[in-house]
Structures are given as structure tokens and as C-alpha cells.
Design a protein around this motif. Structure first.
Motif, mmCIF file in Angstrom:
data_model
loop_
_atom_site.group_PDB
_atom_site.id
_atom_site.type_symbol
_atom_site.label_atom_id
_atom_site.label_comp_id
_atom_site.label_asym_id
_atom_site.label_seq_id
_atom_site.Cartn_x
_atom_site.Cartn_y
_atom_site.Cartn_z
ATOM 1 N N VAL A 38 0.833 -1.196 0.000
ATOM 2 C CA VAL A 38 0.000 0.000 0.000
ATOM 3 C C VAL A 38 0.873 1.253 0.000
ATOM 4 O O VAL A 38 1.729 1.429 0.882
ATOM 5 C CB VAL A 38 -0.959 0.020 1.209
ATOM 6 N N ILE A 39 0.635 2.102 -0.985
ATOM 7 C CA ILE A 39 1.241 3.438 -1.020
ATOM 8 C C ILE A 39 0.136 4.437 -0.708
ATOM 9 O O ILE A 39 -0.949 4.388 -1.300
ATOM 10 C CB ILE A 39 1.858 3.737 -2.403
ATOM 11 N N VAL A 40 0.389 5.347 0.221
ATOM 12 C CA VAL A 40 -0.587 6.361 0.615
ATOM 13 C C VAL A 40 -0.043 7.733 0.241
ATOM 14 O O VAL A 40 1.085 8.087 0.606
ATOM 15 C CB VAL A 40 -0.892 6.296 2.132
ATOM 16 N N ASN A 41 -0.853 8.492 -0.469
ATOM 17 C CA ASN A 41 -0.479 9.839 -0.888
ATOM 18 C C ASN A 41 -1.486 10.832 -0.318
ATOM 19 O O ASN A 41 -2.691 10.675 -0.514
ATOM 20 C CB ASN A 41 -0.447 9.917 -2.413
ATOM 21 N N ALA A 42 -0.991 11.848 0.390
ATOM 22 C CA ALA A 42 -1.878 12.862 0.969
ATOM 23 C C ALA A 42 -1.055 14.078 1.356
ATOM 24 O O ALA A 42 0.171 14.001 1.517
ATOM 25 C CB ALA A 42 -2.601 12.299 2.192
ATOM 26 N N ARG A 43 -1.771 15.202 1.520
ATOM 27 C CA ARG A 43 -1.081 16.403 1.987
ATOM 28 C C ARG A 43 -0.698 16.280 3.457
ATOM 29 O O ARG A 43 0.344 16.793 3.877
ATOM 30 C CB ARG A 43 -1.983 17.627 1.784
ATOM 31 N N ARG A 52 1.198 3.581 11.037
ATOM 32 C CA ARG A 52 1.411 2.470 10.091
ATOM 33 C C ARG A 52 2.702 2.684 9.295
ATOM 34 O O ARG A 52 3.462 1.742 9.035
ATOM 35 C CB ARG A 52 0.227 2.354 9.135
ATOM 36 N N ALA A 53 2.926 3.932 8.888
ATOM 37 C CA ALA A 53 4.127 4.236 8.102
ATOM 38 C C ALA A 53 5.389 4.002 8.939
ATOM 39 O O ALA A 53 6.372 3.429 8.445
ATOM 40 C CB ALA A 53 4.068 5.674 7.591
ATOM 41 N N ARG A 54 5.370 4.441 10.216
ATOM 42 C CA ARG A 54 6.540 4.250 11.077
ATOM 43 C C ARG A 54 6.842 2.769 11.282
ATOM 44 O O ARG A 54 7.998 2.367 11.418
ATOM 45 C CB ARG A 54 6.310 4.932 12.432
ATOM 46 N N GLN A 55 5.772 1.939 11.314
ATOM 47 C CA GLN A 55 5.949 0.502 11.532
ATOM 48 C C GLN A 55 6.274 -0.252 10.244
ATOM 49 O O GLN A 55 6.436 -1.475 10.253
ATOM 50 C CB GLN A 55 4.681 -0.076 12.161
ATOM 51 N N GLY A 56 6.363 0.472 9.137
ATOM 52 C CA GLY A 56 6.730 -0.152 7.877
ATOM 53 C C GLY A 56 5.609 -0.894 7.187
ATOM 54 O O GLY A 56 5.852 -1.648 6.237
ATOM 55 N N GLU A 57 4.364 -0.673 7.609
ATOM 56 C CA GLU A 57 3.238 -1.374 6.994
ATOM 57 C C GLU A 57 2.842 -0.754 5.663
ATOM 58 O O GLU A 57 2.302 -1.442 4.787
ATOM 59 C CB GLU A 57 2.029 -1.353 7.941
ATOM 60 N N ILE A 58 3.066 0.547 5.514
ATOM 61 C CA ILE A 58 2.702 1.251 4.282
ATOM 62 C C ILE A 58 3.834 2.206 3.902
ATOM 63 O O ILE A 58 4.736 2.475 4.708
ATOM 64 C CB ILE A 58 1.401 2.078 4.457
ATOM 65 N N GLU A 59 3.765 2.697 2.671
ATOM 66 C CA GLU A 59 4.665 3.776 2.242
ATOM 67 C C GLU A 59 3.847 5.065 2.213
ATOM 68 O O GLU A 59 2.842 5.149 1.493
ATOM 69 C CB GLU A 59 5.230 3.488 0.852
#
Length: 479
Positions: A38-43, A52-59
Motif C-alpha cells: 500500500v502506497i498512501v499519498n496525501a497532503r 502504520r508508516a513508522r511501523q513499515g506497513e505502508i509507504e
């Protein structure tokens, strides 16, 4: 059919989620559960998404939406609160022939995310095509209750054993019969109890036999006090599995209406004063006979089968005859009648212990055994099936030293539309029960907490005035 139903394998494949709020987080969780990258893009991102990003689950890629992010995606999800932004994502996905789900916007979506019943590897999906997602969710809730949580483990076992099953049952009809046995027989019950090795052993034994053994079994099911909403989910599933239902007199028609339409219902109710033992022998014979014919037999009892329901006797009989069985507990009458009459069975100030007793025994001669020799306060007593022997019950309690002013409540048809609750004292309960024509099924509650129902009642009709001293108890409870 407005949409073609499709299950996508996203394991190891990239899904782009544009947006990082709580709505996006729910989609991220689903995609992660399906094994997607999963790649998440947002402002900006919600703290849960950041975690989730810190735990490496998503980019997590913060900044403006860049259509180039779609170049490596198999699926796009637009989950921002800006419809024009969502439209740009949907248009960019369409230009690349990618499916895009725009949350809560079927007009912009090329693919819908359904309501899901997860029994992995079994997945049941319900979709309204975006027209009425609330209805789809409600249907999911109903379907959820019908499917045993152990079905996922059963499907996984069947998947692992599929080559062996095909080899042992090369003909389609024999293979179908085996899978029917797998669903209806003891393997599912073993998995439900968390006994995977036993389940696999049972499957292997059945495969080594020329034909699957009969799948007959007996489910001893508590139907609860009458309100169909109080039937357990496992009880509901049992009614939908049943080939034969042996129903007690106290099982409500509303509960029976939930059973499988083609189930054979046999009334085995025992009326008060009737030939109980001969009827019980018939019940024993029916359970064994139908189970030996490979049928799923539901022995349906009012309340809980193991509380004054002869459940123990019936299990002993099944055990002696080698019939597989399970027990599905129900809400017993004491709990339901107390709750529906607004009577707490325990209370820190008035009742620190609870005794359940029955006024009926195998023989109706001689004095009733006292459930407790304590004469002090601090105990609630609940008597099942006590209407016919109410005078004897009162005499027993008075002989034990209880005051004639002790509060009592008789709950008739507890939890059903015709519920009536009679409040009286130990000294007056017999006469008041006659005056109001209280009939079975009714349950007697004796103790200081009984009078609290005059203040806390919320269901059914309340008869009589608070017993002497009841107002003091009510004031203490309110305080």
C-alpha cells in the motif's frame, strides 16, 4: 446485473490510496489484510496512518497528488474529502485502464468495495453497486450471524487435503457426498473447539472408509426465555442446520420461526402434571433414532438446557449410545426474567449471593429440599416452575425463618409480549397470585432486590403495589 462481481488477488501488488484520514485508514486496513503493498499519498496524514508508516506497513508519500504514482499500481482508491481531487484520481486511473474506487461516490467509481463477511479463506461479499451501502451493511450483519467462525478453518483444511480427497473420491457424486459430510459431521465441531489435529484425524479416517460415516449428531440448544432476540448466534446457526427439531413446550413460536423451513419439528413438550418419565423416554429414543439415520437433531429447550432442563440426563443417554453431541447454552429464565422485570439478582447493598432452585423433582412427595440453610439477608432466591407448588414454597421459606414481609416477585411469560410481573410479600404472594390468575410459565424471585423492580421495570405489565419496606430499598438504590 449492474456490476460484475470479482475477487482480486492483491498479494504483493501495489494499491495506491489517495487520502490519509480515518476513512482512508479503513480502506488501508482492508488492503493490508488482503496482502497488498500500500502506497498512501496525501497532503497530511492522520496519526493512525502515520503510525502504520513508522511501523513499515505502508509507504507514506506526503504532498500533492502525482498521477505518476499510478504507474506501478494495480488498484487505486480515492478517499479524500475533496470531490474534485477524487475526480482527478479517478480520471488518471481511467487513463491508465486501472480500476478506481472513490469512497462513497459510485458515480466516479469504476469498482465498488463490498460489505464483507470474512471466514478466510472463505469470503462473502455483498454489494448494492453503491446505490444503498447501508442496506448492504445490514445484510452483512445478518449473514455474519449464520456462518460459523470455524468455517474458515474447515475451508483451509479442505484446501490442504484437496488432492487426497480427489484421489480417494475420484467420482464427482462421491466427492460431493464427502464434502457434505465434512460440513455436517464432527470435523467442524472439532475445529470449533480448537482441535485441529483431531479434525484432521477424523477427516483421514473418513477418507479411508469406503463411504463417509453417517453425519448424525444431536445439538442440545437453549432457546432462551422466549424473545427471539435473546437466542444466541450459535443457537440460530443450529436451527438452520437442523434436519429434525425436538421442541419443548416452553419454546416460543417466534424462536421456532427462525428454523430451517424444511426441518421436521416434533413437539415433545411435557405439560405440568403429565407423564414426564414416559415422555422423557420418548425424547431419548427420538434423539438416538434420528441421529443414527444421519440427521442433525436439535433438541430445543426453553432457557438453558443445563439449568433444570434435564440436559445432563439427555447427554448421559447419548453418551451411552455413542451419539455425537454438542451443547449450545441459552439465556436461562432467571437471568431473563430478572432483567426484563427490572430486578437485579445481585446488588451490593441487598444481595451478595444468588441461589437457583426448582420446585419440581423426580418425585413430588415429601418436603422440598432447602437450597440453603442461611436465614440471614443478602441472598436472592429464584425458583423455577414454582407456580403449582407456590403454597409449599411459601411454607418452606417461612419455616426457615424468613419474614412474611420479605419482598417477592412472580414473573409470568418473562421476555414475551404477554409478560406480567406481580410484586407481593412472602406472606401475600399465594393469595395475590390466585387473584391475578398467574399461570405457568412463571418464575418466583424472593429477596430484598425483588421490590426494586417496581422502580426499575421497563418491560411488560407490573401488578400490585410495592411490598412493605420496598420504598426504603428503592430509595437506597436510587441514592
Amino acid at each position: 446485473m449492474n456490476h460484475f462481481p470479482l475477487f482480486a488477488d492483491l498479494k504483493g501488488r501495489t494499491a495506491l490510496v489517495v487520502g490519509a484520514g480515518l476513512v482512508a485508514e479503513r480502506k488501508i486496513a482492508l488492503l493490508r489484510a488482503a496482502g497488498a503493498r500500500v502506497i498512501v499519498n496525501a497532503r497530511a496524514a492522520h496519526p493512525q496512518v502515520q503510525a502504520r508508516a513508522r511501523q513499515g506497513e505502508i509507504e507514506l508519500r506526503l504532498g500533492e497528488f502525482d498521477p505518476a504514482l499510478l504507474d506501478e499500481a494495480w488498484l487505486a482508491v480515492a478517499a479524500t474529502n475533496d470531490r474534485e481531487q477524487n475526480r482527478r484520481v479517478a480520471d488518471a486511473a481511467a487513463a491508465r485502464r486501472l480500476f478506481c474506487n472513490v469512497v462513497d461516490d459510485p458515480e466516479l467509481s469504476s469498482v465498488q468495495v463490498p460489505a464483507i463477511v470474512d471466514r478466510a479463506p472463505l469470503t462473502i461479499a455483498i454489494s448494492s453497486g453503491g446505490a444503498a451501502p447501508v442496506i448492504a451493511r445490514r445484510l452483512r450483519e445478518r449473514i455474519e450471524s449464520l456462518f460459523d467462525p470455524a468455517l474458515g478453518a474447515l475451508a483451509a483444511l479442505a484446501q490442504r487435503k484437496r488432492p487426497v480427497i480427489r484421489q480417494a473420491r475420484p467420482h464427482l457424486r462421491a466427492r460431493r457426498d464427502f464434502y457434505d459430510w465434512l460440513l455436517d459431521g464432527p470435523v467442524l465441531g472439532a475445529l470449533r473447539r480448537g482441535r485441529g489435529d483431531e479434525a484432521e484425524s477424523l477427516l483421514d479416517q473418513a477418507l479411508s472408509a469406503r463411504t463417509p460415516p453417517p453425519a448424525g449428531k444431536v445439538l442440545l440448544v437453549g432457546a432462551g426465555p422466549g424473545d427471539p432476540g435473546l437466542l444466541t448466534l450459535r443457537g440460530l446457526r443450529a436451527l438452520n442446520e437442523a434436519d429434525v427439531i425436538l421442541a419443548d413446550r416452553l419454546v416460543s413460536p417466534a424462536v421456532l420461526s427462525l428454523a430451517r423451513r424444511d426441518a421436521h419439528v416434533i413437539d415433545v413438550g411435557k405439560a405440568p402434571g403429565g407423564p414426564h418419565e414416559s415422555t422423557q423416554a420418548r425424547i431419548h429414543a427420538l434423539m438416538v433414532s434420528h441421529a443414527r439415520q444421519g440427521r442433525c437433531v436439535v433438541r430445543l429447550k426453553g432457557g438453558d438446557p443445563m439449568v433444570f432442563g434435564r440436559g445432563g440426563e439427555e447427554l448421559q443417554h447419548l453418551k451411552r449410545h455413542g451419539i455425537p453431541y454438542e451443547v449450545v447454552p441459552g439465556i436461562t429464565a432467571a437471568l431473563a426474567c430478572g432483567a426484563y422485570a427490572g430486578i437485579p439478582l445481585t446488588h451490593r447493598d441487598h444481595a451478595q449471593s444468588l441461589t437457583l432452585a426448582t420446585a419440581h423433582r423426580r418425585a413430588q412427595t415429601g418436603p422440598l429440599a432447602s437450597p440453603d440453610a442461611t436465614r440471614g439477608d443478602g441472598r436472592t432466591r429464584v425458583y423455577y416452575m414454582g407456580v403449582e407448588r407456590l403454597p409449599a414454597l411459601r411454607a418452606q421459606l417461612l419455616a426457615e425463618g424468613h419474614a412474611s414481609g420479605l419482598p417477592c416477585a412472580l414473573v409470568e411469560n418473562g421476555s414475551r409480549p404477554g409478560q406480567r410481573t406481580l410484586h407481593a410479600t412472602l406472606g401475600s404472594v399465594v393469595e395475590e397470585a390466585r387473584r391475578h390468575a398467574i399461570r405457568s410459565p412463571a418464575l418466583l424471585i424472593v429477596g430484598e432486590t425483588a421490590s426494586l423492580g417496581m422502580d426499575l421495570a421497563w418491560f411488560g405489565e407490573t401488578l400490585q403495589t410495592p411490598p412493605a419496606g420496598g420504598a426504603d430499598i428503592q430509595r437506597q438504590a436510587a441514592a
